[in-house]
Design a protein around this motif. Sequence first.
Motif, PDB file in Angstrom:
ATOM      1  N   ALA A  90       0.838  -1.197   0.000  1.00 40.37           N
ATOM      2  CA  ALA A  90       0.000   0.000   0.000  1.00 40.37           C
ATOM      3  C   ALA A  90       0.876   1.253   0.000  1.00 40.37           C
ATOM      4  N   VAL A  91       1.598   1.486  -1.087  1.00 39.50           N
ATOM      5  CA  VAL A  91       2.461   2.655  -1.215  1.00 39.50           C
ATOM      6  C   VAL A  91       1.807   3.620  -2.195  1.00 39.50           C
ATOM      7  N   TYR A  92       1.648   4.872  -1.763  1.00 39.77           N
ATOM      8  CA  TYR A  92       0.981   5.871  -2.581  1.00 39.77           C
ATOM      9  C   TYR A  92       1.923   7.036  -2.854  1.00 39.77           C
ATOM     10  N   ASN A  93       1.888   7.584  -4.077  1.00 37.83           N
ATOM     11  CA  ASN A  93       2.704   8.727  -4.469  1.00 37.83           C
ATOM     12  C   ASN A  93       1.800   9.930  -4.668  1.00 37.83           C
ATOM     13  N   TYR A  94       2.164  11.050  -4.026  1.00 41.69           N
ATOM     14  CA  TYR A  94       1.373  12.270  -4.091  1.00 41.69           C
ATOM     15  C   TYR A  94       2.270  13.470  -4.347  1.00 41.69           C
ATOM     16  N   THR A  95       1.632  14.583  -4.711  1.00 42.24           N
ATOM     17  CA  THR A  95       2.299  15.876  -4.781  1.00 42.24           C
ATOM     18  C   THR A  95       1.603  16.788  -3.785  1.00 42.24           C
ATOM     19  N   CYS A  96       2.382  17.395  -2.895  1.00 42.84           N
ATOM     20  CA  CYS A  96       1.833  18.263  -1.853  1.00 42.84           C
ATOM     21  C   CYS A  96       1.243  19.515  -2.502  1.00 42.84           C
ATOM     22  N   GLY A 107       0.403   3.213   3.416  1.00 42.44           N
ATOM     23  CA  GLY A 107      -0.777   2.829   4.175  1.00 42.44           C
ATOM     24  C   GLY A 107      -1.896   3.845   4.269  1.00 42.44           C
ATOM     25  N   ASN A 108      -1.669   5.112   3.963  1.00 46.04           N
ATOM     26  CA  ASN A 108      -2.717   6.115   4.097  1.00 46.04           C
ATOM     27  C   ASN A 108      -3.064   6.657   2.720  1.00 46.04           C
ATOM     28  N   SER A 109      -4.152   6.168   2.133  1.00 46.49           N
ATOM     29  CA  SER A 109      -4.516   6.566   0.775  1.00 46.49           C
ATOM     30  C   SER A 109      -5.209   7.921   0.716  1.00 46.49           C
ATOM     31  N   HIS A 110      -5.503   8.528   1.874  1.00 50.98           N
ATOM     32  CA  HIS A 110      -6.225   9.799   1.895  1.00 50.98           C
ATOM     33  C   HIS A 110      -5.342  10.989   2.253  1.00 50.98           C
ATOM     34  N   ARG A 111      -4.066  10.769   2.445  1.00 51.37           N
ATOM     35  CA  ARG A 111      -3.174  11.860   2.826  1.00 51.37           C
ATOM     36  C   ARG A 111      -2.976  12.816   1.661  1.00 51.37           C
ATOM     37  N   LYS A 112      -2.877  14.128   1.949  1.00 56.42           N
ATOM     38  CA  LYS A 112      -2.723  15.112   0.886  1.00 56.42           C
ATOM     39  C   LYS A 112      -1.454  15.930   1.022  1.00 56.42           C
ATOM     40  N   PHE A 113      -0.984  16.153   2.239  1.00 56.91           N
ATOM     41  CA  PHE A 113       0.137  17.045   2.482  1.00 56.91           C
ATOM     42  C   PHE A 113       1.366  16.260   2.932  1.00 56.91           C
ATOM     43  N   CYS A 114       2.547  16.804   2.601  1.00 54.86           N
ATOM     44  CA  CYS A 114       3.790  16.121   2.964  1.00 54.86           C
ATOM     45  C   CYS A 114       4.130  16.297   4.440  1.00 54.86           C
ATOM     46  N   SER A 115       3.586  17.336   5.080  1.00 55.24           N
ATOM     47  CA  SER A 115       3.863  17.564   6.499  1.00 55.24           C
ATOM     48  C   SER A 115       2.725  18.368   7.126  1.00 55.24           C
ATOM     49  N   HIS A 116       2.745  18.426   8.440  1.00 49.86           N
ATOM     50  CA  HIS A 116       1.746  19.201   9.158  1.00 49.86           C
ATOM     51  C   HIS A 116       1.934  20.693   8.863  1.00 49.86           C
ATOM     52  N   ALA A 117       3.195  21.124   8.745  1.00 49.09           N
ATOM     53  CA  ALA A 117       3.491  22.532   8.450  1.00 49.09           C
ATOM     54  C   ALA A 117       2.875  22.944   7.104  1.00 49.09           C
ATOM     55  N   TYR A 119       0.247  21.556   5.697  1.00 45.90           N
ATOM     56  CA  TYR A 119      -1.203  21.580   5.895  1.00 45.90           C
ATOM     57  C   TYR A 119      -1.628  22.909   6.506  1.00 45.90           C
ATOM     58  N   ILE A 120      -0.909  23.339   7.557  1.00 45.48           N
ATOM     59  CA  ILE A 120      -1.233  24.604   8.233  1.00 45.48           C
ATOM     60  C   ILE A 120      -1.080  25.777   7.270  1.00 45.48           C
ATOM     61  N   ALA A 121       0.008  25.783   6.506  1.00 39.98           N
ATOM     62  CA  ALA A 121       0.233  26.875   5.558  1.00 39.98           C
ATOM     63  C   ALA A 121      -0.855  26.909   4.497  1.00 39.98           C
ATOM     64  N   TYR A 122      -1.265  25.766   4.011  1.00 42.00           N
ATOM     65  CA  TYR A 122      -2.294  25.690   2.967  1.00 42.00           C
ATOM     66  C   TYR A 122      -3.662  26.079   3.522  1.00 42.00           C
ATOM     67  N   ARG A 123      -3.958  25.563   4.704  1.00 40.51           N
ATOM     68  CA  ARG A 123      -5.279  25.753   5.304  1.00 40.51           C
ATOM     69  C   ARG A 123      -5.472  27.170   5.833  1.00 40.51           C
ATOM     70  N   PHE A 124      -4.437  27.692   6.493  1.00 40.12           N
ATOM     71  CA  PHE A 124      -4.582  28.987   7.150  1.00 40.12           C
ATOM     72  C   PHE A 124      -3.723  30.090   6.548  1.00 40.12           C
ATOM     73  N   GLY A 125      -3.060  29.806   5.427  1.00 38.32           N
ATOM     74  CA  GLY A 125      -2.261  30.817   4.765  1.00 38.32           C
ATOM     75  C   GLY A 125      -1.014  31.217   5.527  1.00 38.32           C
ATOM     76  N   GLY A 126      -0.525  30.324   6.379  1.00 38.42           N
ATOM     77  CA  GLY A 126       0.705  30.595   7.106  1.00 38.42           C
ATOM     78  C   GLY A 126       0.545  31.557   8.274  1.00 38.42           C
ATOM     79  N   VAL A 127      -0.676  31.993   8.570  1.00 38.15           N
ATOM     80  CA  VAL A 127      -0.907  32.919   9.677  1.00 38.15           C
ATOM     81  C   VAL A 127      -1.292  32.115  10.906  1.00 38.15           C
ATOM     82  N   ARG A 128      -0.594  32.384  12.004  1.00 40.98           N
ATOM     83  CA  ARG A 128      -0.916  31.680  13.251  1.00 40.98           C
ATOM     84  C   ARG A 128      -1.926  32.496  14.043  1.00 40.98           C
ATOM     85  N   HIS A 129      -2.917  31.811  14.560  1.00 37.92           N
ATOM     86  CA  HIS A 129      -3.955  32.471  15.358  1.00 37.92           C
ATOM     87  C   HIS A 129      -3.757  32.101  16.825  1.00 37.92           C
TER      88      HIS A 129
END
Length: 130
Positions: A90-96, A107-117, A119-129
């Motif tokens: 179960a090896v999947y290749n993605y582009t962040c 093992g995780n076919s639903h992952r979209k981002f290469c890291s949590h950082a 994800y945060i940058a994409y989701r919140f535009g890099g602004v910390r609240h």
Amino acid sequence: MTDEQKQQIIAMRRDGAGYGRIAARLQISINTVKSFCRRHSLAAKSAASVCEQCGKPIEQNTGRKRKRFCCDACRNKWWNAHLELVKRKAVYNYTCPACGKKFTVYGNSHRKFCSHACYIAYRFGGVRHG
């Protein structure tokens, strides 16, 4: 099957040879060797089984799959030390979508981002609240 082949099967089986090795050496069907051995109750000598991780003796159960490890802890420790032998299916290749980096996930076919950082940058535009 000749009487000579039968004697060779008996001798090889008592020396611990498996069905495949006997069949290849005598150039006969593996099923012929299996049925002959079963009819004549020819079990191979079983080598003393020891745990592949710690070396403790292992008691094998007849008619069951051969045990390689004495316990789950030894099994996990051995496989973690030999990751190159794991057959990963179960090896999947993605582009962040955040940074554009290509990455591989096991093992995780639903992952979209290469890291949590990312994800945060994409989701919140890099602004910390707060």
